[in-house]
Structure formats: structure tokens, C-alpha cells
Motif scaffolding. Sequence first.
Motif, PDB file in Angstrom:
ATOM      1  N   ILE A  94       0.813  -1.228   0.000  1.00  0.00           N
ATOM      2  CA  ILE A  94       0.000   0.000   0.000  1.00  0.00           C
ATOM      3  C   ILE A  94       0.840   1.268   0.000  1.00  0.00           C
ATOM      4  CG2 ILE A  94      -1.823  -1.216   1.238  1.00  0.00           C
ATOM      5  CD1 ILE A  94      -1.108   0.554   3.691  1.00  0.00           C
ATOM      6  N   TRP A  95       2.073   1.178   0.510  1.00  0.00           N
ATOM      7  CA  TRP A  95       2.809   2.409   0.771  1.00  0.00           C
ATOM      8  C   TRP A  95       3.231   3.118  -0.501  1.00  0.00           C
ATOM      9  CZ3 TRP A  95       1.419   3.434   5.289  1.00  0.00           C
ATOM     10  CH2 TRP A  95       1.263   2.423   6.249  1.00  0.00           C
ATOM     11  N   PHE A  96       3.617   2.365  -1.518  1.00  0.00           N
ATOM     12  CA  PHE A  96       4.050   3.015  -2.748  1.00  0.00           C
ATOM     13  C   PHE A  96       2.911   3.814  -3.374  1.00  0.00           C
ATOM     14  CE2 PHE A  96       1.759  -0.225  -4.942  1.00  0.00           C
ATOM     15  CZ  PHE A  96       1.619   0.190  -6.262  1.00  0.00           C
ATOM     16  N   LEU A  97       1.695   3.261  -3.320  1.00  0.00           N
ATOM     17  CA  LEU A  97       0.565   3.948  -3.940  1.00  0.00           C
ATOM     18  C   LEU A  97       0.133   5.157  -3.113  1.00  0.00           C
ATOM     19  CD1 LEU A  97      -1.282   3.887  -6.350  1.00  0.00           C
ATOM     20  CD2 LEU A  97      -2.848   2.410  -5.079  1.00  0.00           C
ATOM     21  N   LEU A  98       0.145   5.021  -1.801  1.00  0.00           N
ATOM     22  CA  LEU A  98      -0.159   6.174  -0.946  1.00  0.00           C
ATOM     23  C   LEU A  98       0.810   7.316  -1.221  1.00  0.00           C
ATOM     24  CD1 LEU A  98      -0.985   5.031   2.724  1.00  0.00           C
ATOM     25  CD2 LEU A  98      -2.309   6.587   1.279  1.00  0.00           C
ATOM     26  N   ILE A  99       2.082   6.975  -1.331  1.00  0.00           N
ATOM     27  CA  ILE A  99       3.108   7.996  -1.561  1.00  0.00           C
ATOM     28  C   ILE A  99       2.915   8.679  -2.911  1.00  0.00           C
ATOM     29  CG2 ILE A  99       5.587   8.287  -1.997  1.00  0.00           C
ATOM     30  CD1 ILE A  99       6.019   6.094   0.169  1.00  0.00           C
ATOM     31  N   LEU A 100       2.655   7.901  -3.951  1.00  0.00           N
ATOM     32  CA  LEU A 100       2.505   8.471  -5.295  1.00  0.00           C
ATOM     33  C   LEU A 100       1.257   9.346  -5.402  1.00  0.00           C
ATOM     34  CD1 LEU A 100       3.558   5.407  -7.487  1.00  0.00           C
ATOM     35  CD2 LEU A 100       4.905   7.441  -6.931  1.00  0.00           C
ATOM     36  N   ILE A 101       0.165   8.898  -4.807  1.00  0.00           N
ATOM     37  CA  ILE A 101      -1.068   9.692  -4.854  1.00  0.00           C
ATOM     38  C   ILE A 101      -0.888  11.010  -4.115  1.00  0.00           C
ATOM     39  CG2 ILE A 101      -3.480   9.786  -4.104  1.00  0.00           C
ATOM     40  CD1 ILE A 101      -3.597   6.747  -4.580  1.00  0.00           C
ATOM     41  N   ALA A 102      -0.299  10.948  -2.918  1.00  0.00           N
ATOM     42  CA  ALA A 102      -0.084  12.173  -2.142  1.00  0.00           C
ATOM     43  C   ALA A 102       0.922  13.087  -2.827  1.00  0.00           C
ATOM     44  CB  ALA A 102       0.388  11.819  -0.739  1.00  0.00           C
ATOM     45  N   ARG A 103       1.869  12.504  -3.529  1.00  0.00           N
ATOM     46  CA  ARG A 103       2.849  13.288  -4.275  1.00  0.00           C
ATOM     47  C   ARG A 103       2.159  14.209  -5.281  1.00  0.00           C
ATOM     48  NH1 ARG A 103       7.132  16.221  -5.495  1.00  0.00           N
ATOM     49  NH2 ARG A 103       8.049  15.824  -7.527  1.00  0.00           N
ATOM     50  N   VAL A 104       1.102  13.703  -5.901  1.00  0.00           N
ATOM     51  CA  VAL A 104       0.400  14.466  -6.931  1.00  0.00           C
ATOM     52  C   VAL A 104      -0.691  15.360  -6.339  1.00  0.00           C
ATOM     53  CG1 VAL A 104      -1.090  14.287  -8.971  1.00  0.00           C
ATOM     54  CG2 VAL A 104       0.894  12.779  -8.728  1.00  0.00           C
ATOM     55  N   PHE A 105      -1.467  14.828  -5.395  1.00  0.00           N
ATOM     56  CA  PHE A 105      -2.644  15.546  -4.906  1.00  0.00           C
ATOM     57  C   PHE A 105      -2.395  16.355  -3.643  1.00  0.00           C
ATOM     58  CE2 PHE A 105      -4.391  12.425  -7.746  1.00  0.00           C
ATOM     59  CZ  PHE A 105      -5.427  13.103  -8.378  1.00  0.00           C
ATOM     60  N   GLY A 106      -1.212  16.248  -3.060  1.00  0.00           N
ATOM     61  CA  GLY A 106      -0.855  17.116  -1.963  1.00  0.00           C
ATOM     62  C   GLY A 106      -1.058  16.532  -0.577  1.00  0.00           C
ATOM     63  N   PRO A 107      -0.523  17.220   0.445  1.00  0.00           N
ATOM     64  CA  PRO A 107      -0.538  16.683   1.812  1.00  0.00           C
ATOM     65  C   PRO A 107      -1.924  16.566   2.423  1.00  0.00           C
ATOM     66  CG  PRO A 107       0.312  18.938   1.782  1.00  0.00           C
ATOM     67  CD  PRO A 107       0.214  18.493   0.357  1.00  0.00           C
ATOM     68  N   PHE A 109      -4.913  16.048   0.893  1.00  0.00           N
ATOM     69  CA  PHE A 109      -5.544  14.881   0.278  1.00  0.00           C
ATOM     70  C   PHE A 109      -4.891  13.607   0.787  1.00  0.00           C
ATOM     71  CE2 PHE A 109      -6.509  11.778  -2.941  1.00  0.00           C
ATOM     72  CZ  PHE A 109      -7.752  12.132  -3.446  1.00  0.00           C
ATOM     73  N   GLY A 110      -3.547  13.631   0.888  1.00  0.00           N
ATOM     74  CA  GLY A 110      -2.818  12.455   1.326  1.00  0.00           C
ATOM     75  C   GLY A 110      -3.164  12.050   2.744  1.00  0.00           C
ATOM     76  N   LEU A 111      -3.232  13.026   3.655  1.00  0.00           N
ATOM     77  CA  LEU A 111      -3.567  12.716   5.043  1.00  0.00           C
ATOM     78  C   LEU A 111      -4.944  12.059   5.133  1.00  0.00           C
ATOM     79  CD1 LEU A 111      -2.827  13.186   8.152  1.00  0.00           C
ATOM     80  CD2 LEU A 111      -4.385  15.119   7.978  1.00  0.00           C
ATOM     81  N   VAL A 142       2.508   9.169   6.591  1.00  0.00           N
ATOM     82  CA  VAL A 142       3.291   8.712   5.435  1.00  0.00           C
ATOM     83  C   VAL A 142       2.842   9.440   4.170  1.00  0.00           C
ATOM     84  CG1 VAL A 142       3.736   6.745   3.903  1.00  0.00           C
ATOM     85  CG2 VAL A 142       3.852   6.443   6.389  1.00  0.00           C
ATOM     86  N   ALA A 143       1.527   9.532   3.985  1.00  0.00           N
ATOM     87  CA  ALA A 143       1.003  10.206   2.791  1.00  0.00           C
ATOM     88  C   ALA A 143       1.172  11.717   2.882  1.00  0.00           C
ATOM     89  CB  ALA A 143      -0.470   9.846   2.615  1.00  0.00           C
ATOM     90  N   MET A 144       0.914  12.283   4.049  1.00  0.00           N
ATOM     91  CA  MET A 144       0.979  13.741   4.201  1.00  0.00           C
ATOM     92  C   MET A 144       2.373  14.278   3.879  1.00  0.00           C
ATOM     93  SD  MET A 144       0.236  16.091   7.590  1.00  0.00           S
ATOM     94  CE  MET A 144       1.816  15.688   8.369  1.00  0.00           C
ATOM     95  N   ILE A 149       6.873  16.845  -0.559  1.00  0.00           N
ATOM     96  CA  ILE A 149       8.074  16.748  -1.396  1.00  0.00           C
ATOM     97  C   ILE A 149       7.981  17.794  -2.510  1.00  0.00           C
ATOM     98  CG2 ILE A 149       9.375  15.274  -2.986  1.00  0.00           C
ATOM     99  CD1 ILE A 149       8.435  12.872  -1.352  1.00  0.00           C
ATOM    100  N   PRO A 150       9.032  18.603  -2.725  1.00  0.00           N
ATOM    101  CA  PRO A 150       8.966  19.694  -3.721  1.00  0.00           C
ATOM    102  C   PRO A 150       8.499  19.226  -5.087  1.00  0.00           C
ATOM    103  CG  PRO A 150      10.979  19.860  -2.430  1.00  0.00           C
ATOM    104  CD  PRO A 150      10.329  18.557  -2.040  1.00  0.00           C
TER     105      PRO A 150
END
Length: 262
Positions: A94-107, A109-111, A142-144, A149-150
Motif C-alpha cells: 500500500i505504501w508506494f501507492l499512498l506515496i505516489l497519490i499524495a505526491r500528486v494531490f498534496g498533503p 488529500f494524502g492525510l 506517510v502520505a501527508m 516533497i517539492p
Amino acid sequence: MFKKSTFLLLPISLLGLLAFTWPLFLPESNFFLLRSENAKWLATIILPLAILVFVLEINSHSLDAKSVALLGIFAALISALRLLGAGAIGIEPIWFLLILIARVFGPNFGLTLGITSIFVSALISGGVGPWLAFQMMAAGWVAMFAGFIPRKLSGKKEILTLCIYGASASMIFGVLMDLQLWPWLVGADSQLSFVPPDSVFANLHRFLIFHFATSMAWDLPRAIFTIMLLITTAKPILTSLNRAESKLGLKINAHVNQQMGA
């Protein structure tokens, strides 16, 4: 300029930090939320706060109906992925997908995604218990932080940064989950036990020995597996997510422009 919803990240994170670390600072506290048997009630506070972040995003027109639908789809997908890794030593996809989604949609959305995904998967799998609030908060973090990330990074630098973050976040997740469990798991008659009268430093020293002695068989595979998934999937998934985010952004901007012109 910070959005209203962003300011909620601090109190939510402080609440989560208190939930994980209070035995170190307040070992004799009688406050009902700070007793292990009542930790499950933290979920009833953390989940609404995360949803409030999302509601404020919608009200500020940073998100629209499609974004809400995406949150539901992503939460369902991550919940399903979590079930695939249930019971496997460190194999948690799950972690790779959480990270990638939050990377695009922001902290923000990620939280919300991290917290709701763990909550939904726990309901599906019957994994509701005192540990749930801690898993929700750790996944939200983890997502937030991935969302912070810049955005200027791209190409190989972006993938490398995500891999480093993914490995670090995977390891820290294991530390956090051990930290909330350690005071109650080890007991009071061991060299690695939590000792309420001792200093924070002394207890942390015992905790780190306990963690590295018992959990590296889970943490290292989790980190390696996350890195492998990021290396193999980050580029196509980020491309798809950025395309979706761009389409949502165009609609939002058009909506805002219409309001300003009215």
C-alpha cells in the motif's frame, strides 16, 4: 499562502504524536484517552478531523465532486491492496501507492486518504481494535509528508527522492507501531521494559533495543518492497495521476474564474 485546511494538519499531527508518545512524558496520567484500553476512541477523533480537512478543501474550491469520487476510489484500491499483504512479513503493497497519490494531490488529500484507507480496510478485514487509531495516523503521516516533497523535482531525481522517502517512511512506520505497543507488550519485569519513573532518554534507549531486536524482519522487507514498487511503477502511475490532477485543476480554475467574473 496556506489554505484553511492546511492549518488543521498541525493539531491532527500533534494529537497523533501525543497518542504515540504520551507514556514517555505522562506515564501516570489518568485522562481516559491516554489509557491503553481506551486508545480505540482516538479513532473517533482522528477520522472526523481528517474528513474535516477534506471538507475544507471542497469548500475552498480546491477540490470538486470528481476529487471526492477519486478519494473513494483510491481508498477502496488501497484497502484492497492492504488485504493482499495481510499476514506477510513486510510485504505491504500500500505504501508506494499512498506515496505516489499524495505526491500528486498534496498533503491534505494524502492525510485524508491515508487515514480513511486504513479505517476502511480495518472494517472490511475485521481489524478494528486499540491499534487502529495508531495505524490510521501513521498511514496519514506517510502520505501527508509525501505531499510536501517539492513539486519541482522530476525525472530520475524525483524517482530517487521518492525511493529514499519510501524506504524511510516504511521504516518509521514500523518504529511508530512498535512505540505504541511496547509499553504494554513487554511487561514490567524485563531489561527492555518500559519503566515509568525513568527518564525519557532511558526509556527510549530500551525501546530502540527492543525495536531493532524484534522488528527488523518486518521493517527491512517493507522498505525494500516499497522501493521495488516505486522503481517499477512510479513513472507510469505519476503520469496518469498528473493527467487526472491536471483535468481536475482545469475544471477548478474555470469554476473560480467564473465566480470572480460574476
